[in-house]
Scaffold this motif. Structure first.
Motif, PDB file in Angstrom:
ATOM      1  N   ALA A   1       0.838  -1.211   0.000  1.00 51.18           N
ATOM      2  CA  ALA A   1       0.000   0.000   0.000  1.00 51.18           C
ATOM      3  C   ALA A   1       0.869   1.256   0.000  1.00 51.18           C
TER       4      ALA A   1
ATOM      5  N   CYS B   1       5.077  -1.386   4.506  1.00 48.28           N
ATOM      6  CA  CYS B   1       4.173  -1.458   5.650  1.00 48.28           C
ATOM      7  C   CYS B   1       3.674  -2.890   5.806  1.00 48.28           C
ATOM      8  N   THR B   2       2.493  -3.040   6.392  1.00 49.61           N
ATOM      9  CA  THR B   2       1.967  -4.365   6.697  1.00 49.61           C
ATOM     10  C   THR B   2       1.742  -5.197   5.429  1.00 49.61           C
ATOM     11  N   SER B   3       1.243  -4.539   4.379  1.00 56.37           N
ATOM     12  CA  SER B   3       0.977  -5.286   3.141  1.00 56.37           C
ATOM     13  C   SER B   3       2.275  -5.603   2.397  1.00 56.37           C
TER      14      SER B   3
ATOM     15  N   HIS C   1       5.685  -5.426   3.410  1.00 55.49           N
ATOM     16  CA  HIS C   1       6.630  -6.279   4.146  1.00 55.49           C
ATOM     17  C   HIS C   1       5.923  -7.492   4.750  1.00 55.49           C
ATOM     18  N   GLY C   2       4.823  -7.243   5.456  1.00 54.24           N
ATOM     19  CA  GLY C   2       4.170  -8.282   6.263  1.00 54.24           C
ATOM     20  C   GLY C   2       3.558  -9.396   5.436  1.00 54.24           C
ATOM     21  N   VAL C   3       3.005  -9.058   4.270  1.00 50.40           N
ATOM     22  CA  VAL C   3       2.400 -10.089   3.428  1.00 50.40           C
ATOM     23  C   VAL C   3       3.316 -10.434   2.249  1.00 50.40           C
ATOM     24  N   CYS C   4       3.557  -9.459   1.357  1.00 49.35           N
ATOM     25  CA  CYS C   4       4.287  -9.787   0.122  1.00 49.35           C
ATOM     26  C   CYS C   4       5.737 -10.161   0.405  1.00 49.35           C
TER      27      CYS C   4
ATOM     28  N   THR D   1       9.017  -6.458   9.607  1.00 47.62           N
ATOM     29  CA  THR D   1       7.735  -6.842  10.210  1.00 47.62           C
ATOM     30  C   THR D   1       7.887  -7.052  11.717  1.00 47.62           C
TER      31      THR D   1
ATOM     32  N   PHE E   1       8.124  -3.506  13.324  1.00 48.68           N
ATOM     33  CA  PHE E   1       6.906  -2.693  13.522  1.00 48.68           C
ATOM     34  C   PHE E   1       5.880  -3.404  14.400  1.00 48.68           C
TER      35      PHE E   1
END
Lengths: 144, 147
Positions: free
Chosen positions: A35, A104-106, A108-111, A124, A127
């Motif tokens: 994002a 951010c979360t999308s 780093h955290g997901v992709c 991840t 944060f």
């Protein structure tokens, strides 16, 4: 303090869709679904080539709650517990942080985690730990 | 045109996922992080679900030479672990804990037309702009020095 109910099935279902969107974007356009990067590329970066694909994604993201309403008859619950000054300070910190942290979360955290990126894994962790500590300080030490 | 319609639909799947999962709701996000108070573990299922699809999905996609609608994959290439990465992410976490919105939660939330979301996203853009300022100044200095 606003209580929210435990929704494992909805959260899992929503998570599956978020993962699906990440896979589809990679399969169709070869990009990670972050994002931060999408917003920055559409609005802030000069000369980053074709901005159209980012605006198309943003338009889709913003219409998510409206399609949710078509199915359920109501918009998703958005309960903001932060005061206006806290929203501004929080927003500024998120903006500075995701720019230096490059995601951010999308992203780093997901992709990034799905690509087994060491950078994204450490970002991840950083944060998540920082958010746990911040919520403890804001809610239980400062009582805001 | 087909490209933009496809990408619009991909964004919609994401926005719908954020809406259904509860990531769109700051009260729920903050409760996930509030171990000492009104803890709501739901959001662990969001990341779990997303990774359960994205990890095998990416492996399938990367068996192809190129994506369907673009010439090549454009993946992040940096492998540097430094203070920018860890410190920047920590600052992001502070903001996330204060406001309850992360960028991927806030952007779909704009669709609800809640004024507070617009305030947060404006501040988010302000922060992103501020963080780019040092680089912009040094770049404009460099170009002035050249001319």
């Amino acid at each position: 303090m606003e209580l929210t109910s435990f929704t494992p099935l909805q959260s899992l279902g929503g998570g599956l869709l978020i993962g699906l969107a990440a896979v589809l974007l990679m399969a169709l356009y070869g990009r990670v679904f972050g994002a931060t990067g999408i917003l920055a590329g559409a609005v802030l970066e000069r000369g980053s080539g074709d901005k159209g694909w980012r605006w198309a994604l943003l338009a889709g993201m913003v219409t998510g709650p409206l399609v949710y309403r078509l199915f359920t008859g109501g918009l998703p619950d958005v309960t903001v517990t932060a005061s206006w000054p806290m929203l501004i300070i929080g927003g500024l910190l998120v903006g500075v942080g995701v720019t230096y942290g490059a995601g951010c979360t999308s992203g780093h955290g997901v992709c990034g985690m799905a690509r087994l990126s060491r950078r994204s894994f450490l970002a991840t962790m950083s944060f998540m730990v920082s958010t746990f500590i911040t919520v403890f300080v804001v809610r239980h030490l400062l009582g805001l | 045109m087909k490209k933009y319609v496809s990408l619009y639909l991909v964004g919609l799947v994401f926005g719908l996922g954020i809406s259904i999962s509860g990531m769109i709701n700051p009260a729920k996000v903050i409760n996930f992080f509030d171990l000492a108070g009104s803890w709501d573990p739901s959001l662990a299922f969001v990341m779990g679900g997303a990774l359960a699809v994205a990890y095998p999905g990416y492996r399938l996609v990367f068996k192809h030479v190129r994506p369907a609608l673009a010439g090549r994959f454009e993946l992040p290439t940096s492998t540097t672990i430094d203070l920018r990465l860890i410190g920047g992410s920590a600052v992001f976490g502070i903001g996330w804990g204060i406001a309850g919105f992360c960028p991927g939660g806030a952007l779909p939330a704009l669709g609800t037309l809640e004024p507070q979301v617009f305030l947060f996203v404006s501040a988010l853009l302000g922060g992103m702009w501020l963080a780019r300022l040092p680089r912009r100044i040094s770049m404009s200095r460099a170009s002035t020095a050249q001319s």
